[in-house]
Design an enzyme around this catalytic site. Structure first.
Site, mmCIF file in Angstrom:
data_model
loop_
_atom_site.group_PDB
_atom_site.id
_atom_site.type_symbol
_atom_site.label_atom_id
_atom_site.label_comp_id
_atom_site.label_asym_id
_atom_site.label_seq_id
_atom_site.Cartn_x
_atom_site.Cartn_y
_atom_site.Cartn_z
ATOM 1 N N LYS A 1 41.949 38.940 33.133
ATOM 2 C CA LYS A 1 40.769 39.573 32.540
ATOM 3 C C LYS A 1 41.083 40.242 31.198
ATOM 4 C CE LYS A 1 37.947 38.484 35.884
ATOM 5 N NZ LYS A 1 38.620 37.344 36.515
HETATM 6 C C1 LIG Z 1 32.776 36.442 38.066
HETATM 7 C C2 LIG Z 1 33.821 37.142 38.905
HETATM 8 N N1 LIG Z 1 33.426 38.022 39.827
HETATM 9 C C3 LIG Z 1 34.302 38.679 40.590
HETATM 10 C C4 LIG Z 1 35.662 38.482 40.470
HETATM 11 C C5 LIG Z 1 36.575 39.196 41.408
HETATM 12 O O1 LIG Z 1 37.448 40.078 40.786
HETATM 13 P P1 LIG Z 1 38.843 40.436 41.494
HETATM 14 O O2 LIG Z 1 39.712 39.228 41.396
HETATM 15 O O3 LIG Z 1 39.362 41.595 40.675
HETATM 16 O O4 LIG Z 1 38.562 40.830 42.883
HETATM 17 C C6 LIG Z 1 36.127 37.556 39.508
HETATM 18 C C7 LIG Z 1 37.527 37.243 39.255
HETATM 19 O O5 LIG Z 1 38.512 37.430 39.694
HETATM 20 C C8 LIG Z 1 35.188 36.871 38.704
HETATM 21 O O6 LIG Z 1 35.588 35.983 37.802
#
Ligand SMILES: Cc1ncc(COP(=O)(O)O)c(C=O)c1O
Length: 372
Positions: free
Chosen positions: A181
């Site tokens: 990210k």
């Molecule tokens: C659009 C989207 N939503 C939610 C997430 C979830 O985030 P995390 O991996 O930090 O749980 C991600 C990516 O990882 C994502 O790309």
């Protein structure tokens, strides 16, 4: 000239500053949530222009706790986008509620407010739009529905919607600090909100303890979703680099924009000039008729050229678990799911790296369109 080493899709841009911050934190004795997590929340509050920011273990946890804070549960419906990482729908399922998929717009693949309006009913407890690739959704019509809005802003750290920073606009806004990210801690998440009731509830839920900090009493059966200081320390350094990293990604976007303008059948997702795009992913759609081959063919051919790409996203309602349980009328998402391809993008890449990716894309396109 093809590359001799593989070009990563989205390697993290971690330098000596992050390494030093981790070492300093380990020496401080804070392995778990402590002063660095608190500092991250205070800094993020400024950047995201929200009254409250709570650091949690992941973007997934951020969305889950926001839903729980809104008391979403069995019998409720939550409307979301099918073009997202499955976590967005999974957390709805985890609360016991039913995910309802609203189709996306063809130009930017963000949730279509008109389709959302068709689906809102008295069971609708929340709407969870996703700012795909960093392009804000059209939020205004969602707010007008009167249903609470929880934004999946995993891609949208620097985004602004019609001049207002994504962060303090809806009931809650959830960010991810995952390794790829824009602000990358490895793992982690942030919930931004202007609602004190949501901030208080998440404060209790994330660490199985009361909001007043008393460790031995229990007001709600909470979760274990707090952020470690070691990871918060990395995120703090990444915040210092936010502008520099954005400039580097902006340069890469410009190179891709120039290149794909000449490649028939390869079109980037639309970016709305009224908004600030977070430049998180450079997504193109590959029209097999004009580009001479399918997205999957392109992905394989680029991989053979040692250029890694990714797919954001396959429509969630077509994935096995969802397919067997839910129906959804999302033809735009279904077609897009077979066409989207995300090209390498990272502040860790040089202009030459992106040039290599572009050269490879041009070679592959020429081959598939029979021009060479
Ligand atoms: C659009 C989207 N939503 C939610 C997430 C979830 O985030 P995390 O991996 O930090 O749980 C991600 C990516 O990882 C994502 O790309």
């Amino acid at each position: 000239m093809p590359r001799s080493t593989r070009l990563g899709f989205q390697p993290p841009a971690i330098g000596e500053e992050e390494i030093a911050a981790v070492a300093e934190t380990l020496r401080s004795g804070w392995l778990t949530t402590g002063p660095k997590a608190a500092e991250l929340e205070a800094r993020a509050k400024e950047v995201l222009e929200a009254e409250h920011v709570l650091a949690v273990a992941s973007g997934t946890a951020a969305m889950h706790l926001a839903l729980v804070a809104l008391d979403v549960g069995a019998g409720d419906e939550v409307i979301t986008s099918p073009i997202t990482w499955p976590a967005t729908a999974n957390v709805i399922v985890h609360t016991g509620a039913t995910p309802v998929f609203a189709d996306v717009r063809d130009d930017d693949l963000n949730i279509d407010p008109g389709r959302v309006a068709d689906l809102v009913n008295k069971r609708t407890k929340a709407i969870m739009p996703v700012h795909l690739a960093g392009q804000p959704c059209d939020l205004e019509p969602l707010w007008q529905s009167g249903v609470p809005v929880i934004e999946d802003a995993a891609h949208a750290f620097e985004s602004a919607y019609r001049g207002r920073k994504i962060g303090g606009l809806s009931d809650a806004t959830c960010f991810s600090l995952y390794a790829t990210k824009n602000v990358a801690a490895g793992e982690g998440g942030l919930i931004a909100t202007n609602r004190a009731d949501i901030a208080d509830a998440v404060g209790e839920l994330r660490l199985m303890r009361r909001g007043d900090g008393s460790l031995y009493d229990l007001a709600v059966p909470g979760y274990k979703a707090n952020l470690s200081d070691v990871l918060a320390a990395i995120a703090l350094v990444q915040l210092d680099k936010l502008e520099r990293h954005r400039e580097l990604r902006a340069g890469q976007f410009a190179l891709y924009d120039d290149a794909v303008a000449d490649l028939d059948g390869i079109t980037p997702l639309a970016r709305d000039g009224r908004d600030v795009h977070a430049l998180h992913l450079y997504v193109v759609r590959i029209d097999a008729d004009r580009a001479g081959a399918t997205r999957d063919d392109y992905q394989r051919a680029l991989s053979d050229e040692l250029v890694s790409t990714s797919i954001h996203f396959l429509p969630v309602h077509r994935l096995a678990w969802y397919r067997e349980r839910f129906t959804a009328d999302c033809p735009v998402a279904e077609r897009a799911g077979g066409e989207v391809l995300s090209l390498p993008l990272s502040p860790a890449h040089s202009e030459d790296d992106i040039g290599d990716a572009i050269d490879a894309l041009r070679r592959v396109h020429a081959r598939f369109t029979g021009l060479r």
